[in-house]
Design an enzyme around this catalytic site. Structure first.
Site, PDB file in Angstrom:
ATOM      1  N   ASP A 108     -85.100  18.219  -5.955  1.00 28.38           N
ATOM      2  CA  ASP A 108     -86.262  19.109  -6.096  1.00 28.38           C
ATOM      3  C   ASP A 108     -86.390  19.717  -7.482  1.00 28.38           C
ATOM      4  O   ASP A 108     -87.477  20.109  -7.899  1.00 28.38           O
ATOM      5  CB  ASP A 108     -86.239  20.213  -5.030  1.00 28.38           C
ATOM      6  CG  ASP A 108     -85.010  21.103  -5.122  1.00 28.38           C
ATOM      7  OD1 ASP A 108     -84.091  20.805  -5.907  1.00 28.38           O
ATOM      8  OD2 ASP A 108     -84.955  22.110  -4.375  1.00 28.38           O
ATOM      9  N   ASN A 109     -85.300  19.833  -8.217  1.00 27.13           N
ATOM     10  CA  ASN A 109     -85.319  20.355  -9.587  1.00 27.13           C
ATOM     11  C   ASN A 109     -83.948  20.128 -10.196  1.00 27.13           C
ATOM     12  O   ASN A 109     -83.042  19.595  -9.542  1.00 27.13           O
ATOM     13  CB  ASN A 109     -85.690  21.840  -9.635  1.00 27.13           C
ATOM     14  CG  ASN A 109     -84.983  22.691  -8.611  1.00 27.13           C
ATOM     15  OD1 ASN A 109     -85.590  23.163  -7.654  1.00 27.13           O
ATOM     16  ND2 ASN A 109     -83.675  22.878  -8.764  1.00 27.13           N
ATOM     17  N   ASP A 131     -81.105  19.251  -3.144  1.00 28.09           N
ATOM     18  CA  ASP A 131     -81.369  20.605  -3.623  1.00 28.09           C
ATOM     19  C   ASP A 131     -80.554  20.895  -4.883  1.00 28.09           C
ATOM     20  O   ASP A 131     -79.327  20.967  -4.836  1.00 28.09           O
ATOM     21  CB  ASP A 131     -80.988  21.598  -2.513  1.00 28.09           C
ATOM     22  CG  ASP A 131     -81.721  22.919  -2.614  1.00 28.09           C
ATOM     23  OD1 ASP A 131     -82.340  23.170  -3.661  1.00 28.09           O
ATOM     24  OD2 ASP A 131     -81.682  23.698  -1.653  1.00 28.09           O
ATOM     25  N   HIS A 141     -88.355  25.537   3.577  1.00 27.27           N
ATOM     26  CA  HIS A 141     -88.543  26.501   2.488  1.00 27.27           C
ATOM     27  C   HIS A 141     -89.985  26.588   1.998  1.00 27.27           C
ATOM     28  O   HIS A 141     -90.258  26.755   0.820  1.00 27.27           O
ATOM     29  CB  HIS A 141     -87.615  26.176   1.318  1.00 27.27           C
ATOM     30  CG  HIS A 141     -87.299  27.381   0.467  1.00 27.27           C
ATOM     31  ND1 HIS A 141     -86.603  27.305  -0.710  1.00 27.27           N
ATOM     32  CD2 HIS A 141     -87.607  28.695   0.627  1.00 27.27           C
ATOM     33  CE1 HIS A 141     -86.480  28.500  -1.243  1.00 27.27           C
ATOM     34  NE2 HIS A 141     -87.080  29.368  -0.448  1.00 27.27           N
ATOM     35  N   CYS A 153     -87.285  25.428  -6.057  1.00 24.64           N
ATOM     36  CA  CYS A 153     -87.206  24.817  -4.719  1.00 24.64           C
ATOM     37  C   CYS A 153     -88.560  24.785  -4.022  1.00 24.64           C
ATOM     38  O   CYS A 153     -89.054  23.716  -3.626  1.00 24.64           O
ATOM     39  CB  CYS A 153     -86.215  25.594  -3.857  1.00 24.64           C
ATOM     40  SG  CYS A 153     -84.519  25.593  -4.461  1.00 24.64           S
TER      41      CYS A 153
END
Length: 502
Positions: free
Chosen positions: A304-305, A50, A147, A92
């Protein structure tokens, strides 16, 4: 020759024949076993971190030189294919939706980060990685962050996963919920009804809350995710059925609160979180080795980023997207280009690889590897990269990627060019931040174009000298828009939507 001699010769002949037949049978059986072993479906362990930036890990230029060594992840990068041009979505929820479905997040209505109370949620008709592996008889499990929505239709156990442990339905900053609500004078009754919690699935797949997701538990959760993942691997390693395990880490998302053995390990809280994430990943990798399934298991580790060095509260700053400009929430290279690696011993050649791969690609690629069929009633944006990963071809099958912000096309990456229809800049009251609180500005003429290999920080627009690239922009965007005629996107949600609640 007498009768006795004939009987003796017959017995000898029969014995020799029996031995020959047995030998042939053993040889054939051995060959069948070899074929069976070669055809054995691989286990898959997919770990998603994350907000880990491109420049955070040692293998990508960070690690020890930034005071936060990452030995386990560096080893994984060395043993597998290290992707140096891995592209995701700028948030996310969008990246998780893209990974799970193989589609741009806007096609699922999940183009914006989910916050409590918003109506965006993963719909039951989506075909997730859980359902993909389930269709081929796999055992499927998930541990950690999801999420993708809190409605029951969105639960992982309603989307193809058999079990869910240390369940984080909402995002990590939800740990601040109680303190913020108490500070705002919200009643305890209201807080108790809406406070974020950790979930576990029962035998029917129903999710039950087991504890409040507090700041104190934030320090413990990464260790619990690792422990539950190791337990899942040990329980399923010797089964005749292959397994798919999806591990959703919560680090390095703020707040950067770590277990006591990692608190103060580096010179900053973000570094502590990065070091714990590395160690917990090592626990999972060690478990795979210890149970003897390393050669039969595909391990995928992704972020994720990009990091959010400006958006995070000051004690949690420290993530690096170097050498690229941009951060979580914007469409720039530093937001959507991050770390990714895939390991399958003797199948995937180790080493750094700068071919373009996108997060959507893992869905159709894994489908191809295990022989699963995808639904033909929807568009897929992911591309099958199995030939590239397995060494049957030198080049990736991808040469472009669209980036969306607030459900609109904000950028197109084509080969080494980045193309923006609007200019991206910091907001007026946040002069350093181009991420979540940045702005996009209408341009008078054509789009901005950057050569990302020549100018990784995207500081020199070359649109005037390379107008021919605009033709590729029109082609890529037109192809996407054509797909919407047959398969229109659902209405998305944005965090500035004035129609919310109508």
């Amino acid at each position: 020759m007498g009768t006795t001699d004939m009987n003796i010769n017959n017995k000898i002949f029969n014995n020799v024949w029996s031995i020959l037949v047995a030998g042939i049978a053993i040889a054939l059986f051995g060959q069948l076993n070899i074929v069976h072993a070669a055809d054995k479906q691989p286990n898959v362990v997919l770990m998603l971190a994350d907000n880990v930036g491109y420049g955070d890990l040692g293998a990508y230029g960070g690690g020890a030189i930034r005071g936060a060594p990452t030995p386990y992840l560096d080893e994984l990068a060395a043993e597998g294919m290290q992707l140096t041009q891995f592209l995701v979505e700028p948030g996310c929820t969008p990246s998780r939706a893209a990974l799970m479905t193989g589609r741009y997040a806007v096609r699922t209505g999940l183009g914006t980060i989910i916050l409590g109370g918003l109506k965006n949620t993963l719909q039951k008709e989506e075909f997730t990685l859980g359902e993909l592996f389930k269709s081929k008889g796999y055992a499927t499990g998930i541990v950690g962050k999801w999420h993708l929505g809190s409605e029951e239709q969105s639960w992982p156990t309603r989307q193809g996963f058999d079990e869910y442990h240390v369940g984080v339905i909402e995002t990590s900053e939800s740990t601040l919920y109680r303190a913020n609500m108490e500070r705002a004078g919200v009643s305890e009754e209201v807080i108790e009804k809406t406070v974020p919690r950790i979930f576990e699935s029962d035998d029917t797949g129903y999710l039950k809350p087991v504890r409040e997701y507090t700041l104190d538990y934030r320090r413990q959760i990464e260790g619990d995710i690792a422990k539950a993942s190791v337990d899942y691997i040990k329980r399923n390693a010797k089964a005749s059925t292959p397994f798919f395990l999806y591990v959703g880490w919560t680090n390095t998302h703020y707040p950067s609160l770590t277990s006591p053995e990692f608190t103060g390990k580096s010179s900053h809280r973000y570094g502590d979180a990065l070091m714990e994430l590395d160690y917990r990943t090592g626990q999972v990798l060690d478990a795979i080795r210890e149970v003897g399934i390393e050669n039969d298991t595909i391990v995928i580790w992704l972020s994720d980023n990009g990091a959010s060095p400006d958006a995070a509260p000051w004690p949690d700053k420290g993530g690096s997207n170097a050498p690229f400009r941009g951060e979580l929430g914007d469409p720039l290279e530093g937001s959507i280009r991050t770390v990714g690696m895939i390991k399958w011993p003797e199948k995937i050649k180790p080493g750094k690889n700068n071919e373009m791969v996108a997060i959507q690609d893992f869905h159709p690629t894994l489908a191809s590897i295990i022989g699963a069929e995808l639904p033909n009633d929807r568009p897929y944006d992911g591309i099958d990269q199995s030939g590239f990963f397995l060494g049957r071809q030198a080049k990736s099958n991808r040469e472009h990627q669209i980036t969306f912000v607030n459900n609109e096309i904000a950028a197109v990456r084509w080969r080494h060019f980045r193309i923006y229809p609007k200019a991206n800049t910091a907001s007026f009251n946040n002069p350093r931040q181009e991420g979540l609180l940045g702005v996009q500005v209408e341009k008078n003429g054509g789009p901005d174009i950057y050569n990302i290999e020549m100018d990784p920080r995207e500081e020199i627009s070359i649109g005037g000298d390379n107008a021919w690239v605009i033709a590729q922009w029109f082609r890529i965007v037109s192809e996407y828009n054509q797909s919407l005629k047959q398969y229109p996107n659902p209405q998305g949600v944005t965090l500035t939507d004035t129609n919310f609640g109508k």
